[in-house]
Design a protein around this motif. Structure first.
Motif, PDB file in Angstrom:
ATOM      1  N   SER A   1       0.797  -1.230   0.000  1.00 32.03           N
ATOM      2  CA  SER A   1       0.000   0.000   0.000  1.00 32.03           C
ATOM      3  C   SER A   1       0.828   1.278   0.000  1.00 32.03           C
ATOM      4  N   ILE A   2       2.023   1.244   0.553  1.00 34.29           N
ATOM      5  CA  ILE A   2       2.834   2.453   0.645  1.00 34.29           C
ATOM      6  C   ILE A   2       3.200   3.038  -0.723  1.00 34.29           C
ATOM      7  N   PRO A   3       3.541   2.237  -1.739  1.00 34.28           N
ATOM      8  CA  PRO A   3       3.885   2.857  -3.028  1.00 34.28           C
ATOM      9  C   PRO A   3       2.828   3.827  -3.541  1.00 34.28           C
ATOM     10  N   ALA A   4       1.562   3.508  -3.341  1.00 27.74           N
ATOM     11  CA  ALA A   4       0.489   4.390  -3.835  1.00 27.74           C
ATOM     12  C   ALA A   4       0.515   5.749  -3.155  1.00 27.74           C
ATOM     13  N   LEU A   5       1.008   5.819  -1.925  1.00 30.79           N
ATOM     14  CA  LEU A   5       1.092   7.100  -1.223  1.00 30.79           C
ATOM     15  C   LEU A   5       2.056   8.052  -1.921  1.00 30.79           C
ATOM     16  N   TYR A   6       2.941   7.490  -2.733  1.00 32.06           N
ATOM     17  CA  TYR A   6       3.916   8.300  -3.458  1.00 32.06           C
ATOM     18  C   TYR A   6       3.631   8.304  -4.963  1.00 32.06           C
ATOM     19  N   GLY A   7       2.390   7.972  -5.295  1.00 33.53           N
ATOM     20  CA  GLY A   7       1.987   7.982  -6.692  1.00 33.53           C
ATOM     21  C   GLY A   7       2.608   6.875  -7.514  1.00 33.53           C
ATOM     22  N   ARG A   8       2.961   5.772  -6.863  1.00 33.54           N
ATOM     23  CA  ARG A   8       3.633   4.679  -7.563  1.00 33.54           C
ATOM     24  C   ARG A   8       2.743   3.442  -7.664  1.00 33.54           C
ATOM     25  N   GLU A   9       2.896   2.739  -8.748  1.00 34.23           N
ATOM     26  CA  GLU A   9       2.257   1.433  -8.915  1.00 34.23           C
ATOM     27  C   GLU A   9       3.049   0.399  -8.122  1.00 34.23           C
ATOM     28  N   CYS A  10       2.341  -0.558  -7.540  1.00 36.47           N
ATOM     29  CA  CYS A  10       2.979  -1.693  -6.884  1.00 36.47           C
ATOM     30  C   CYS A  10       2.849  -2.903  -7.807  1.00 36.47           C
ATOM     31  N   VAL A  11       3.974  -3.449  -8.233  1.00 43.89           N
ATOM     32  CA  VAL A  11       3.987  -4.634  -9.092  1.00 43.89           C
ATOM     33  C   VAL A  11       4.218  -5.850  -8.214  1.00 43.89           C
ATOM     34  N   GLN A  12       3.225  -6.699  -8.091  1.00 46.67           N
ATOM     35  CA  GLN A  12       3.336  -7.899  -7.272  1.00 46.67           C
ATOM     36  C   GLN A  12       3.945  -9.028  -8.096  1.00 46.67           C
ATOM     37  N   VAL A  13       4.948  -9.686  -7.518  1.00 43.35           N
ATOM     38  CA  VAL A  13       5.565 -10.853  -8.147  1.00 43.35           C
ATOM     39  C   VAL A  13       5.359 -12.039  -7.214  1.00 43.35           C
ATOM     40  N   PRO A  14       4.346 -12.875  -7.480  1.00 44.61           N
ATOM     41  CA  PRO A  14       4.055 -14.000  -6.585  1.00 44.61           C
ATOM     42  C   PRO A  14       5.233 -14.956  -6.461  1.00 44.61           C
ATOM     43  N   ALA A  15       5.441 -15.461  -5.265  1.00 52.54           N
ATOM     44  CA  ALA A  15       6.523 -16.408  -5.004  1.00 52.54           C
ATOM     45  C   ALA A  15       6.220 -17.752  -5.643  1.00 52.54           C
ATOM     46  N   LEU A  16       7.276 -18.536  -5.797  1.00 55.36           N
ATOM     47  CA  LEU A  16       7.130 -19.919  -6.234  1.00 55.36           C
ATOM     48  C   LEU A  16       7.020 -20.788  -4.992  1.00 55.36           C
ATOM     49  N   SER A  17       6.016 -21.611  -4.948  1.00 55.87           N
ATOM     50  CA  SER A  17       5.826 -22.506  -3.813  1.00 55.87           C
ATOM     51  C   SER A  17       6.102 -23.926  -4.272  1.00 55.87           C
ATOM     52  N   ARG A  18       7.117 -24.533  -3.663  1.00 62.37           N
ATOM     53  CA  ARG A  18       7.505 -25.898  -4.026  1.00 62.37           C
ATOM     54  C   ARG A  18       7.438 -26.774  -2.782  1.00 62.37           C
ATOM     55  N   ALA A  19       7.334 -28.067  -2.990  1.00 68.06           N
ATOM     56  CA  ALA A  19       7.337 -28.993  -1.862  1.00 68.06           C
ATOM     57  C   ALA A  19       8.739 -29.096  -1.299  1.00 68.06           C
ATOM     58  N   GLY A  20       8.852 -28.963   0.011  1.00 73.61           N
ATOM     59  CA  GLY A  20      10.145 -29.095   0.672  1.00 73.61           C
ATOM     60  C   GLY A  20      10.455 -30.549   0.954  1.00 73.61           C
ATOM     61  N   GLY A  21      11.554 -30.778   1.682  1.00 70.47           N
ATOM     62  CA  GLY A  21      11.986 -32.140   1.953  1.00 70.47           C
ATOM     63  C   GLY A  21      10.998 -32.932   2.782  1.00 70.47           C
ATOM     64  N   THR A  22      10.208 -32.271   3.615  1.00 69.54           N
ATOM     65  CA  THR A  22       9.229 -32.969   4.456  1.00 69.54           C
ATOM     66  C   THR A  22       7.827 -32.897   3.861  1.00 69.54           C
ATOM     67  N   GLY A  23       7.728 -32.348   2.641  1.00 69.69           N
ATOM     68  CA  GLY A  23       6.418 -32.184   2.025  1.00 69.69           C
ATOM     69  C   GLY A  23       5.802 -30.842   2.314  1.00 69.69           C
ATOM     70  N   ALA A  24       6.358 -30.102   3.293  1.00 70.96           N
ATOM     71  CA  ALA A  24       5.859 -28.760   3.591  1.00 70.96           C
ATOM     72  C   ALA A  24       6.245 -27.814   2.465  1.00 70.96           C
TER      73      ALA A  24
END
Length: 422
Positions: A150-173
């Motif tokens: 939300s803060i970028p908009a206070l300065y007239g800026r667009e916020c570009v969201q880059v979703p993380a990659l979610s992979r299975a870990g060693g325990t399946g988490a």
């Protein structure tokens, strides 16, 4: 006109010996916490919702603070010391921040490269306003700490969201990773700043050297500054994880790097308003040349600076005790939720925040998991929708509480899921 900072020298010694630390007594005090005790304290975390609701949302701890910090605060009350900050106090806070980075993480920081300011978000606002291309978007990997979106908009800026990659870990988490290709594309498209949260709120990842080096390479190639939020660096829970300051990596260009940190999370003193901005090279020269950036030091609380010195110099045993205690809470929650159909837990390696993916729950239409758990079993968590697009089925759970409260919290979650499916 600001007062000159004393010449570099030895950090001033405390006027009184630090209180002795008693780990067993500290853990017993944590264990004694109850919802009733926390409600009487009256913090936002426990007073936002009325009735029998456990406060497990705002990123603050229920565990008090280190005896060394308490001693500083009590001394200020006894002495009636509520005035403006002395130059020696400012110097000591900056010097302790530099020493902490060297001793804990092996990052050699010059005191001259440390600035005081009230909080990390004021640093981010200043960097966006004064150290990025006019009108350029701000790149934020998600899920992200809510104000970063939300803060970028206070300065007239667009916020570009880059979703993380979610992979299975060693325990399946799930294991959350930066989408480096997505960040590359956002920079190439004109992004003017990357916000890098490490350790990563809300998923608790502690980024690796390889990830940090990859970010540094992208930053240099596209000439895009990096704002590294490392406020949770003093909260590494996993014994196998190590916090690596982004700016300490050889490939991180000092002209393009701003690091923000504070004792506020690791010692639970966010209301005392003293954070640190670390920058060197061109980034330091640009910061010092800007009047608004320099003025942020004047908005720092003197008591907060004194508390930061006490925390970083004499409060490390308490912090270690907290990390051990919160890690045990995380293990407790993981064991309790293991096998609970429809809830997938990301256990943090750093921070005291766990991430719950509840997309497998058969919730009523239009009801988010956070709303369901707050209304049904009485556990207030953060709604995943606030952390970025695509996380509406998630919740953030605060683990920094007493063991009895944590046991009650997880039992309520498990029972609520059982009733939902029954």
């Amino acid at each position: 006109m600001t007062s000159p900072i004393p010449a570099q020298g030895t950090v001033p010694e405390p006027t009184a010996p630090a209180p002795a630390f008693d780990a067993a007594r500290t853990r017993a005090a944590f264990d004694a916490l109850t919802p009733e005790v926390m409600r009487r304290r009256g913090s936002l975390k426990w007073s936002m919702y009325s009735g029998d609701v456990i406060g497990a949302w705002v990123a603050e701890m229920d565990l008090g603070t280190a005896p060394s910090v308490t001693d500083v605060i009590q001394r200020a009350v006894t002495d009636g010391s509520y005035g403006y900050m002395a130059p020696e106090t400012a110097w000591a806070a900056r010097a302790e921040a530099a020493r902490f980075q060297a001793e804990e993480f092996g990052w050699q920081v010059s005191v001259d490269d440390v600035s005081l300011l009230p909080d990390v978000l004021s640093a981010l606002g200043a960097v966006i306003a004064h150290h990025t291309r006019a009108g350029s978007p701000v790149i934020v990997p998600t899920p992200a700490y809510m104000p970063f979106l939300s803060i970028p908009a206070l300065y007239g800026r667009e916020c570009v969201q880059v979703p993380a990659l979610s992979r299975a870990g060693g325990t399946g988490a799930p294991r959350w990773e930066l989408d480096l290709d997505g960040i590359d594309a956002a920079m190439a498209a004109g992004g003017g700043l990357l916000v890098l949260c490490n350790p990563w709120n809300p998923v608790g990842r502690v980024l690796s050297a390889a990830e940090l080096d990859a970010v540094a390479e992208l930053s240099a190639r596209h000439h895009v500054p990096v704002f590294a939020d490392e406020i949770h660096s003093s909260l590494i829970l996993d014994a196998q994880a190590t916090h690596i300051p982004y700016a300490s990596r050889p490939a991180a260009d000092p002209d393009l790097t701003f690091t923000a940190t504070a004792a506020s999370k690791g010692w639970n003193i966010p209301g005392l308003k003293c954070a640190q901005l670390i920058a060197s090279g061109g980034a330091r020269r640009a910061w010092d040349a800007n009047a608004r950036c320099r003025y942020l030091a004047n908005e720092t609380a003197a008591l907060g600076a004194q508390a930061a010195v006490a925390a970083l110099r004499d409060g490390r045993e308490w912090n270690a005790c907290v990390r051990e205690y919160v890690h045990a809470n995380a293990v407790l929650v993981a064991q309790a939720l293991d096998g609970v159909d429809g809830v997938e837990l990301t256990v943090p390696s750093g921070t005291y925040l766990a991430w719950l993916d509840c997309s497998g729950l058969p919730l009523p239409d239009g009801v988010s998991p956070a709303e369901f758990f707050r209304r049904e079993p009485g556990v207030a968590m953060n709604d995943g929708a606030a952390f970025g697009s695509g996380y509406e089925a998630c919740c953030r759970l605060n683990l920094a509480t007493g063991r009895g409260i944590e046991e009650l919290t997880v039992q309520r979650l498990v029972d609520a899921v059982s009733r939902l499916r029954g």
